[in-house]
Design an enzyme around this catalytic site. Structure first.
Site, PDB file in Angstrom:
ATOM      1  N   ASN A   1       0.824  -1.204   0.000  1.00 32.21           N
ATOM      2  CA  ASN A   1       0.000   0.000   0.000  1.00 32.21           C
ATOM      3  C   ASN A   1       0.857   1.252   0.000  1.00 32.21           C
ATOM      4  O   ASN A   1       1.919   1.303   0.615  1.00 32.21           O
ATOM      5  CB  ASN A   1      -1.046   0.002   1.133  1.00 32.21           C
ATOM      6  CG  ASN A   1      -0.500  -0.294   2.514  1.00 32.21           C
ATOM      7  OD1 ASN A   1       0.509  -0.959   2.664  1.00 32.21           O
ATOM      8  ND2 ASN A   1      -1.182   0.204   3.526  1.00 32.21           N
TER       9      ASN A   1
ATOM     10  N   GLU B   1       0.350   5.153   0.706  1.00 37.81           N
ATOM     11  CA  GLU B   1      -0.573   6.150   1.254  1.00 37.81           C
ATOM     12  C   GLU B   1      -0.159   7.559   0.840  1.00 37.81           C
ATOM     13  O   GLU B   1       0.910   7.778   0.262  1.00 37.81           O
ATOM     14  CB  GLU B   1      -0.631   5.992   2.779  1.00 37.81           C
ATOM     15  CG  GLU B   1      -1.224   4.641   3.154  1.00 37.81           C
ATOM     16  CD  GLU B   1      -1.491   4.467   4.641  1.00 37.81           C
ATOM     17  OE1 GLU B   1      -1.013   5.279   5.457  1.00 37.81           O
ATOM     18  OE2 GLU B   1      -2.201   3.498   4.969  1.00 37.81           O
TER      19      GLU B   1
ATOM     20  N   CYS C   1      -4.303   0.707  -2.343  1.00 35.55           N
ATOM     21  CA  CYS C   1      -4.104  -0.560  -1.621  1.00 35.55           C
ATOM     22  C   CYS C   1      -3.018  -1.408  -2.297  1.00 35.55           C
ATOM     23  O   CYS C   1      -2.790  -1.315  -3.515  1.00 35.55           O
ATOM     24  CB  CYS C   1      -5.384  -1.381  -1.632  1.00 35.55           C
ATOM     25  SG  CYS C   1      -6.739  -0.668  -0.699  1.00 35.55           S
TER      26      CYS C   1
ATOM     27  N   GLU D   1      -3.083  -4.583  -3.033  1.00 38.60           N
ATOM     28  CA  GLU D   1      -3.568  -5.498  -4.073  1.00 38.60           C
ATOM     29  C   GLU D   1      -3.617  -4.806  -5.433  1.00 38.60           C
ATOM     30  O   GLU D   1      -3.222  -5.376  -6.446  1.00 38.60           O
ATOM     31  CB  GLU D   1      -4.987  -5.997  -3.747  1.00 38.60           C
ATOM     32  CG  GLU D   1      -5.083  -6.851  -2.500  1.00 38.60           C
ATOM     33  CD  GLU D   1      -5.377  -6.039  -1.239  1.00 38.60           C
ATOM     34  OE1 GLU D   1      -4.826  -4.927  -1.101  1.00 38.60           O
ATOM     35  OE2 GLU D   1      -6.137  -6.519  -0.398  1.00 38.60           O
TER      36      GLU D   1
ATOM     37  N   CYS E   1     -10.468  -4.881   0.293  1.00 36.39           N
ATOM     38  CA  CYS E   1     -11.576  -3.920   0.292  1.00 36.39           C
ATOM     39  C   CYS E   1     -12.434  -4.104  -0.974  1.00 36.39           C
ATOM     40  O   CYS E   1     -12.039  -4.801  -1.915  1.00 36.39           O
ATOM     41  CB  CYS E   1     -11.039  -2.489   0.364  1.00 36.39           C
ATOM     42  SG  CYS E   1     -10.418  -1.856  -1.191  1.00 36.39           S
TER      43      CYS E   1
ATOM     44  N   CYS F   1     -10.762  -3.208  -4.337  1.00 44.39           N
ATOM     45  CA  CYS F   1      -9.790  -4.222  -4.781  1.00 44.39           C
ATOM     46  C   CYS F   1     -10.517  -5.445  -5.319  1.00 44.39           C
ATOM     47  O   CYS F   1     -10.119  -6.017  -6.334  1.00 44.39           O
ATOM     48  CB  CYS F   1      -8.843  -4.605  -3.647  1.00 44.39           C
ATOM     49  SG  CYS F   1      -7.617  -3.321  -3.315  1.00 44.39           S
TER      50      CYS F   1
HETATM   51  N1  THU Z   1      -5.295  -1.674   2.614  1.00 44.88           N
HETATM   52  C1  THU Z   1      -4.723  -2.460   1.664  1.00 44.88           C
HETATM   53  O1  THU Z   1      -3.671  -2.132   1.101  1.00 44.88           O
HETATM   54  N2  THU Z   1      -5.329  -3.615   1.354  1.00 44.88           N
HETATM   55  C2  THU Z   1      -6.411  -4.127   2.006  1.00 44.88           C
HETATM   56  O2  THU Z   1      -6.861  -5.222   1.669  1.00 44.88           O
HETATM   57  C3  THU Z   1      -7.028  -3.375   3.102  1.00 44.88           C
HETATM   58  C4  THU Z   1      -6.544  -1.981   3.265  1.00 44.88           C
HETATM   59  C5  THU Z   1      -4.598  -0.436   2.997  1.00 44.88           C
HETATM   60  C6  THU Z   1      -5.231   0.857   2.595  1.00 44.88           C
HETATM   61  C7  THU Z   1      -4.630   1.801   3.620  1.00 44.88           C
HETATM   62  O3  THU Z   1      -3.336   2.205   3.176  1.00 44.88           O
HETATM   63  C8  THU Z   1      -4.454   0.941   4.853  1.00 44.88           C
HETATM   64  O4  THU Z   1      -4.479  -0.401   4.409  1.00 44.88           O
HETATM   65  C9  THU Z   1      -5.515   1.154   5.907  1.00 44.88           C
HETATM   66  O5  THU Z   1      -6.792   1.035   5.361  1.00 44.88           O
END
Ligand code: THU
Length: 159
Positions: free
Chosen positions: A62, A64, A73, A75, A112, A115
């Site tokens: 991920n 941010e 994310c 994925e 999520c 994704c």
């Molecule tokens: N996140 C992912 O990268 N994948 C997931 O399956 C769930 C959430 C990330 C998004 C954000 O950077 C952090 O986790 C918190 O939500």
């Protein structure tokens, strides 16, 4: 009114050692990717590894952003990289793990909705089921296709 029901089967493995060798390798690579995530706002580090039908494995994590919705994310970082660089190759398996303080989170990570939608697009595009391995300290949930992760889904067929 007709009542309808949706159900799906999935597998649970208590430890990574019980997984097939190839899947263990994918989990290890997802963990290494999670350690390199850029997640200074949530401190929730997610890593994904993707096995393609030519044997190539790509990873992502991920990313941010101070403007929160601009992040992405793990994925989708991995999936879009795979689709961008290997447009002819089907995605066979995606492993995903989440870590806090350098340790796997307690429950198995669940992708999520966005994704799931993106993974379903790739599954539909290559007409190949995508196996998902979703890990945590509690073990690994395995589902054998993305369609089951997103019931009543919207796909290109709906257009
Ligand atoms: N996140 C992912 O990268 N994948 C997931 O399956 C769930 C959430 C990330 C998004 C954000 O950077 C952090 O986790 C918190 O939500």
């Amino acid at each position: 009114m007709t009542k309808k029901q949706y159900s799906f089967d999935y597998e649970h493995f208590a430890t990574a050692k019980e997984l097939p060798q190839q899947d263990q390798e994918l989990v290890e690579m997802a963990i290494e990717a999670a350690k390199k995530a850029y997640a200074p706002y949530s401190n929730f580090n997610v890593g994904a590894s993707i096995l393609l039908d030519n044997g190539t494995i790509v990873t992502g994590n991920n990313q941010e952003n101070a403007a929160y919705p601009s992040g992405l994310c793990a994925e989708r970082v991995a999936l879009f990289y795979a689709n961008a660089n290997y447009p002819e190759n089907a995605v066979k398996t995606i492993a995903v793990v989440a870590m806090k303080n350098n340790e796997l989170v307690s429950t198995e990570v669940a992708p999520c909705g966005s994704c799931r939608q993106a993974i379903l697009e790739t599954e539909t595009r290559f007409k190949t089921p995508i196996k998902m391995i979703m890990g945590g300290k509690a073990g690994f949930n395995i589902i054998n296709n993305a369609t089951e992760l997103l019931p009543l889904s919207f796909t290109g067929d709906s257009l």
